[in-house]
Motif scaffolding. Structure first.
Motif, PDB file in Angstrom:
ATOM      1  N   ILE B   4       0.866  -1.187   0.000  1.00  0.00           N
ATOM      2  CA  ILE B   4       0.000   0.000   0.000  1.00  0.00           C
ATOM      3  C   ILE B   4       0.895   1.226   0.000  1.00  0.00           C
ATOM      4  O   ILE B   4       1.847   1.295   0.801  1.00  0.00           O
ATOM      5  CB  ILE B   4      -0.899   0.027   1.252  1.00  0.00           C
ATOM      6  CG1 ILE B   4      -1.948  -1.065   1.204  1.00  0.00           C
ATOM      7  CG2 ILE B   4      -1.556   1.396   1.398  1.00  0.00           C
ATOM      8  CD1 ILE B   4      -3.145  -0.769   0.341  1.00  0.00           C
ATOM      9  N   THR B   5       0.623   2.184  -0.857  1.00  0.00           N
ATOM     10  CA  THR B   5       1.436   3.395  -0.933  1.00  0.00           C
ATOM     11  C   THR B   5       0.574   4.631  -0.738  1.00  0.00           C
ATOM     12  O   THR B   5      -0.419   4.831  -1.440  1.00  0.00           O
ATOM     13  CB  THR B   5       2.162   3.487  -2.291  1.00  0.00           C
ATOM     14  OG1 THR B   5       2.970   2.320  -2.476  1.00  0.00           O
ATOM     15  CG2 THR B   5       3.067   4.715  -2.332  1.00  0.00           C
ATOM     16  N   GLN B   6       0.950   5.450   0.233  1.00  0.00           N
ATOM     17  CA  GLN B   6       0.318   6.746   0.445  1.00  0.00           C
ATOM     18  C   GLN B   6       1.424   7.771   0.251  1.00  0.00           C
ATOM     19  O   GLN B   6       2.358   7.833   1.039  1.00  0.00           O
ATOM     20  CB  GLN B   6      -0.287   6.838   1.848  1.00  0.00           C
ATOM     21  CG  GLN B   6      -1.439   5.866   2.063  1.00  0.00           C
ATOM     22  CD  GLN B   6      -2.022   5.964   3.459  1.00  0.00           C
ATOM     23  OE1 GLN B   6      -1.820   5.096   4.288  1.00  0.00           O
ATOM     24  NE2 GLN B   6      -2.747   7.046   3.715  1.00  0.00           N
ATOM     25  N   MET B  89      -4.289  11.446  11.617  1.00  0.00           N
ATOM     26  CA  MET B  89      -3.542  10.627  10.676  1.00  0.00           C
ATOM     27  C   MET B  89      -4.549   9.696  10.000  1.00  0.00           C
ATOM     28  O   MET B  89      -5.444   9.161  10.671  1.00  0.00           O
ATOM     29  CB  MET B  89      -2.501   9.809  11.441  1.00  0.00           C
ATOM     30  CG  MET B  89      -1.478   9.117  10.593  1.00  0.00           C
ATOM     31  SD  MET B  89      -0.142  10.238  10.150  1.00  0.00           S
ATOM     32  CE  MET B  89       1.147   9.055   9.767  1.00  0.00           C
ATOM     33  N   TYR B  90      -4.388   9.488   8.692  1.00  0.00           N
ATOM     34  CA  TYR B  90      -5.292   8.624   7.944  1.00  0.00           C
ATOM     35  C   TYR B  90      -4.485   7.508   7.287  1.00  0.00           C
ATOM     36  O   TYR B  90      -3.469   7.755   6.633  1.00  0.00           O
ATOM     37  CB  TYR B  90      -6.043   9.432   6.883  1.00  0.00           C
ATOM     38  CG  TYR B  90      -7.085  10.344   7.491  1.00  0.00           C
ATOM     39  CD1 TYR B  90      -6.724  11.562   8.050  1.00  0.00           C
ATOM     40  CD2 TYR B  90      -8.422   9.968   7.544  1.00  0.00           C
ATOM     41  CE1 TYR B  90      -7.661  12.390   8.637  1.00  0.00           C
ATOM     42  CE2 TYR B  90      -9.375  10.791   8.126  1.00  0.00           C
ATOM     43  CZ  TYR B  90      -8.984  11.998   8.680  1.00  0.00           C
ATOM     44  OH  TYR B  90      -9.923  12.809   9.264  1.00  0.00           O
ATOM     45  N   PHE B  91      -4.978   6.282   7.468  1.00  0.00           N
ATOM     46  CA  PHE B  91      -4.291   5.124   6.924  1.00  0.00           C
ATOM     47  C   PHE B  91      -5.193   4.382   5.938  1.00  0.00           C
ATOM     48  O   PHE B  91      -6.370   4.139   6.213  1.00  0.00           O
ATOM     49  CB  PHE B  91      -3.892   4.153   8.032  1.00  0.00           C
ATOM     50  CG  PHE B  91      -2.773   4.648   8.896  1.00  0.00           C
ATOM     51  CD1 PHE B  91      -3.040   5.268  10.103  1.00  0.00           C
ATOM     52  CD2 PHE B  91      -1.460   4.514   8.495  1.00  0.00           C
ATOM     53  CE1 PHE B  91      -2.018   5.739  10.904  1.00  0.00           C
ATOM     54  CE2 PHE B  91      -0.420   4.978   9.285  1.00  0.00           C
ATOM     55  CZ  PHE B  91      -0.701   5.602  10.494  1.00  0.00           C
ATOM     56  N   CYS B  92      -4.587   4.011   4.834  1.00  0.00           N
ATOM     57  CA  CYS B  92      -5.209   3.114   3.876  1.00  0.00           C
ATOM     58  C   CYS B  92      -4.665   1.713   4.159  1.00  0.00           C
ATOM     59  O   CYS B  92      -3.469   1.553   4.470  1.00  0.00           O
ATOM     60  CB  CYS B  92      -4.836   3.558   2.460  1.00  0.00           C
ATOM     61  SG  CYS B  92      -5.528   2.560   1.135  1.00  0.00           S
ATOM     62  N   ALA B  93      -5.529   0.717   4.101  1.00  0.00           N
ATOM     63  CA  ALA B  93      -5.103  -0.653   4.382  1.00  0.00           C
ATOM     64  C   ALA B  93      -5.772  -1.613   3.413  1.00  0.00           C
ATOM     65  O   ALA B  93      -6.868  -1.346   2.913  1.00  0.00           O
ATOM     66  CB  ALA B  93      -5.452  -1.040   5.822  1.00  0.00           C
ATOM     67  N   MET B  94      -5.095  -2.713   3.155  1.00  0.00           N
ATOM     68  CA  MET B  94      -5.632  -3.729   2.238  1.00  0.00           C
ATOM     69  C   MET B  94      -5.650  -5.077   2.944  1.00  0.00           C
ATOM     70  O   MET B  94      -4.674  -5.451   3.620  1.00  0.00           O
ATOM     71  CB  MET B  94      -4.767  -3.812   0.980  1.00  0.00           C
ATOM     72  CG  MET B  94      -5.191  -4.883  -0.005  1.00  0.00           C
ATOM     73  SD  MET B  94      -4.349  -4.751  -1.590  1.00  0.00           S
ATOM     74  CE  MET B  94      -2.653  -5.023  -1.096  1.00  0.00           C
TER      75      MET B  94
END
Lengths: 121, 117
Positions: B4-6, B89-94
């Protein structure tokens, strides 16, 4: 419904000391996860339990970290001896752990506890 | 390998305006799930929105919507009408195949959002 409980919320120790964290998942949740979150990074899975068995501990530094979930409910994560680089937030999460839903469904969503912030001096 | 890339370490937005937080993912699996979490300074991870790989419609949850572009492997979070309480803080996750039927979550590096009054 009570959420995931963790204690302590904060802990400060010196390097080479030992420390333990406790997690109580949501009632009825079979799957329990421990994550390590270093400041400025996303959480990294350390270990995953299904009931009282380990299903994934591939990223757990086993020379110093250990975890158990003896009765398939609450869990303890231990670090012995601690190093400076272990300073992080340790998050516990739980999910229902059922057979349905698959990876593309929201079934088996993970619910997170408040975390334990560890500082190693 | 799944990743995952932010790419946005920090973002600023004016109160009441909309903001888009970027997330790209890499997987060869057909079945996966994408999550966005909010983490305030208090530390807890708060679930915001979910998109399954087979969902044809973009997910929406109140002021949050997910711009899912499967061919581009992107899952951007859109927050409409930003509020001061959105600063976090905001996180994207898979969720990807793991060692059990529940899979495992991998997270991006996170984006810090600051909402200005």
């Amino acid at each position: 419904e009570a959420g995931v409980a963790q204690s302590p919320r904060y802990k400060i120790i010196e390097k080479r000391q030992s420390v333990a964290f406790w997690c109580n998942p949501i009632s009825g949740h079979a799957t329990l996860y421990w994550y390590q979150q270093i400041l400025g990074q996303g959480p990294k899975l350390l270990i995953q339990f299904q009931n009282n068995g380990v299903v994934d501990d591939s990223q757990l530094p086993k020379d110093r970290f250990s975890a158990e979930r003896l009765k398939g409910v609450d869990s303890t994560l231990k670090i012995q001896p601690a190093k400076l680089e272990d300073s992080a937030v340790y998050l516990c999460a739980s999910s229902f752990g059922g057979q349905g839903g698959g990876l593309a469904g929201r079934y088996n969503e993970q619910f997170f506890g408040p975390g334990t912030r560890l500082t190693v001096l | 390998a799944q990743k995952i890339t932010q790419t946005q370490p920090g973002m600023f937005v004016q109160e009441k305006e909309a903001v888009t937080l970027d997330c790209t993912y890499d997987t060869s699996d057909q079945s996966y799930g994408l999550f966005w979490y909010k983490q305030p300074s208090s530390g807890e991870m708060i679930f915001l929105i979910y998109q399954g790989s087979y969902d044809e419609q973009n997910a929406t949850e109140g002021r949050y919507s997910l711009n899912f572009q499967k061919a581009r492997k992107s899952a951007n979070l859109v927050i409409s009408a930003s509020q001061l309480g959105d600063s976090a803080m905001y996180f994207c996750a898979m969720r990807t195949p793991g060692s059990s039927n529940t899979g495992k979550l991998i997270f991006g590096q996170g984006t810090t959002l600051q909402v200005k009054p």
